[in-house]
Design a protein around this motif. Structure first.
Motif, PDB file in Angstrom:
ATOM      1  N   GLY A   1       0.829  -1.205   0.000  1.00  0.00           N
ATOM      2  CA  GLY A   1       0.000   0.000   0.000  1.00  0.00           C
ATOM      3  C   GLY A   1       0.863   1.254   0.000  1.00  0.00           C
ATOM      4  N   ARG A   2       0.545   2.172  -0.892  1.00  0.00           N
ATOM      5  CA  ARG A   2       1.363   3.381  -1.011  1.00  0.00           C
ATOM      6  C   ARG A   2       1.200   4.311   0.177  1.00  0.00           C
ATOM      7  N   ALA A   3       0.097   4.248   0.890  1.00  0.00           N
ATOM      8  CA  ALA A   3      -0.105   5.086   2.077  1.00  0.00           C
ATOM      9  C   ALA A   3       0.115   4.290   3.362  1.00  0.00           C
ATOM     10  N   SER A   4      -0.388   3.063   3.401  1.00  0.00           N
ATOM     11  CA  SER A   4      -0.328   2.266   4.636  1.00  0.00           C
ATOM     12  C   SER A   4       0.987   1.522   4.805  1.00  0.00           C
ATOM     13  N   GLY A   5       1.645   1.180   3.700  1.00  0.00           N
ATOM     14  CA  GLY A   5       2.852   0.370   3.780  1.00  0.00           C
ATOM     15  C   GLY A   5       2.552  -1.108   4.042  1.00  0.00           C
ATOM     16  N   ARG A   6       1.281  -1.464   4.090  1.00  0.00           N
ATOM     17  CA  ARG A   6       0.874  -2.854   4.328  1.00  0.00           C
ATOM     18  C   ARG A   6       1.001  -3.685   3.056  1.00  0.00           C
ATOM     19  N   GLN A   7       1.205  -4.983   3.247  1.00  0.00           N
ATOM     20  CA  GLN A   7       1.255  -5.920   2.126  1.00  0.00           C
ATOM     21  C   GLN A   7      -0.173  -6.352   1.782  1.00  0.00           C
ATOM     22  N   TYR A   8      -0.507  -6.346   0.510  1.00  0.00           N
ATOM     23  CA  TYR A   8      -1.833  -6.755   0.046  1.00  0.00           C
ATOM     24  C   TYR A   8      -1.708  -7.848  -1.004  1.00  0.00           C
ATOM     25  N   ALA A   9      -2.727  -8.686  -1.095  1.00  0.00           N
ATOM     26  CA  ALA A   9      -2.835  -9.710  -2.133  1.00  0.00           C
ATOM     27  C   ALA A   9      -4.162  -9.496  -2.841  1.00  0.00           C
ATOM     28  N   THR A  10      -4.103  -9.286  -4.138  1.00  0.00           N
ATOM     29  CA  THR A  10      -5.300  -8.998  -4.919  1.00  0.00           C
ATOM     30  C   THR A  10      -5.415  -9.994  -6.067  1.00  0.00           C
ATOM     31  N   PRO A  11      -6.583 -10.653  -6.214  1.00  0.00           N
ATOM     32  CA  PRO A  11      -6.744 -11.574  -7.337  1.00  0.00           C
ATOM     33  C   PRO A  11      -6.810 -10.807  -8.656  1.00  0.00           C
ATOM     34  N   ILE A  12      -6.131 -11.326  -9.666  1.00  0.00           N
ATOM     35  CA  ILE A  12      -6.090 -10.712 -11.001  1.00  0.00           C
ATOM     36  C   ILE A  12      -6.130 -11.827 -12.040  1.00  0.00           C
ATOM     37  N   THR A  13      -6.206 -11.441 -13.294  1.00  0.00           N
ATOM     38  CA  THR A  13      -6.081 -12.399 -14.382  1.00  0.00           C
ATOM     39  C   THR A  13      -4.892 -11.974 -15.236  1.00  0.00           C
ATOM     40  N   PRO A  14      -3.715 -12.511 -14.925  1.00  0.00           N
ATOM     41  CA  PRO A  14      -2.528 -12.136 -15.693  1.00  0.00           C
ATOM     42  C   PRO A  14      -2.410 -12.966 -16.977  1.00  0.00           C
ATOM     43  N   PHE A  15      -2.001 -12.316 -18.044  1.00  0.00           N
ATOM     44  CA  PHE A  15      -1.742 -13.003 -19.301  1.00  0.00           C
ATOM     45  C   PHE A  15      -0.235 -12.970 -19.541  1.00  0.00           C
ATOM     46  N   PRO A  16       0.420 -14.137 -19.526  1.00  0.00           N
ATOM     47  CA  PRO A  16       1.870 -14.166 -19.729  1.00  0.00           C
ATOM     48  C   PRO A  16       2.248 -13.647 -21.114  1.00  0.00           C
ATOM     49  N   THR A  17       3.349 -12.916 -21.171  1.00  0.00           N
ATOM     50  CA  THR A  17       3.933 -12.432 -22.420  1.00  0.00           C
ATOM     51  C   THR A  17       5.388 -12.915 -22.426  1.00  0.00           C
ATOM     52  N   PRO A  18       6.085 -12.776 -23.534  1.00  0.00           N
ATOM     53  CA  PRO A  18       7.481 -13.220 -23.556  1.00  0.00           C
ATOM     54  C   PRO A  18       8.364 -12.547 -22.491  1.00  0.00           C
TER      55      PRO A  18
END
Length: 157
Positions: A66-83
């Protein structure tokens, strides 16, 4: 006419109408709808995180600070691998907290298919830049929800 025949039809029409309203609201970037979808997603992200990032899962996880809190976060996403890294669609625009955190830190960790990848050089890019890198299913999602922005990152490892 019997109610037993009318009620299923009304339910089906209501479901189709609600679905259409959802798609139209997302395509038009309705702040009201996007705020509610984001709130829903935050509330239930712990369920998505149970399998996200594991081997064979479609969704991944972005680990960010977090840019304000400094806490670690985990957010689900859908990443698409690229080279050279990953592309992540931003259906709620680049204003979402997790994307802003990654941009501010200039790095993050993406867990995809059971492997942690340290990434850097995050940048917001338009669809035209990443279209050739995306699978057809991502193009369909992008078209239905009119996704204009993507986060592109480069793998460090």
């Amino acid at each position: 006419m019997r109610l037993s025949r009318v009620i299923p039809g009304l339910l089906a029409a209501g479901t189709v109408g609600a679905g259409a309203a959802f798609v139209i609201g997302m395509r038009n970037k309705s702040p009201w709808l996007q705020d509610r979808v984001r709130a829903f997603s935050k509330r239930f992200s712990s369920e998505a995180l149970k399998t996200a990032g594991t081997r064979g899962a479609t969704n991944g996880v972005v680990l960010h600070v977090g840019r304000a809190s400094g806490r670690q976060y985990a957010t689900p996403i859908t990443p698409f691998p690229t080279p050279d890294g990953f592309v992540i669609n931003l259906p709620y625009t680049s204003k979402v907290d997790w994307a802003q955190n990654v941009l501010a830190a200039n790095s993050a960790t993406i867990v995809h298919d059971g492997i942690e990848h340290r990434v850097t050089d995050p940048r917001i890019v338009p669809y035209a830049e990443v279209a050739p890198l995306l699978p057809k299913a991502a193009g369909v999602f992008r078209a239905v929800f009119d996704v204009q922005e993507f986060l592109r990152v480069t793998k460090v490892d």
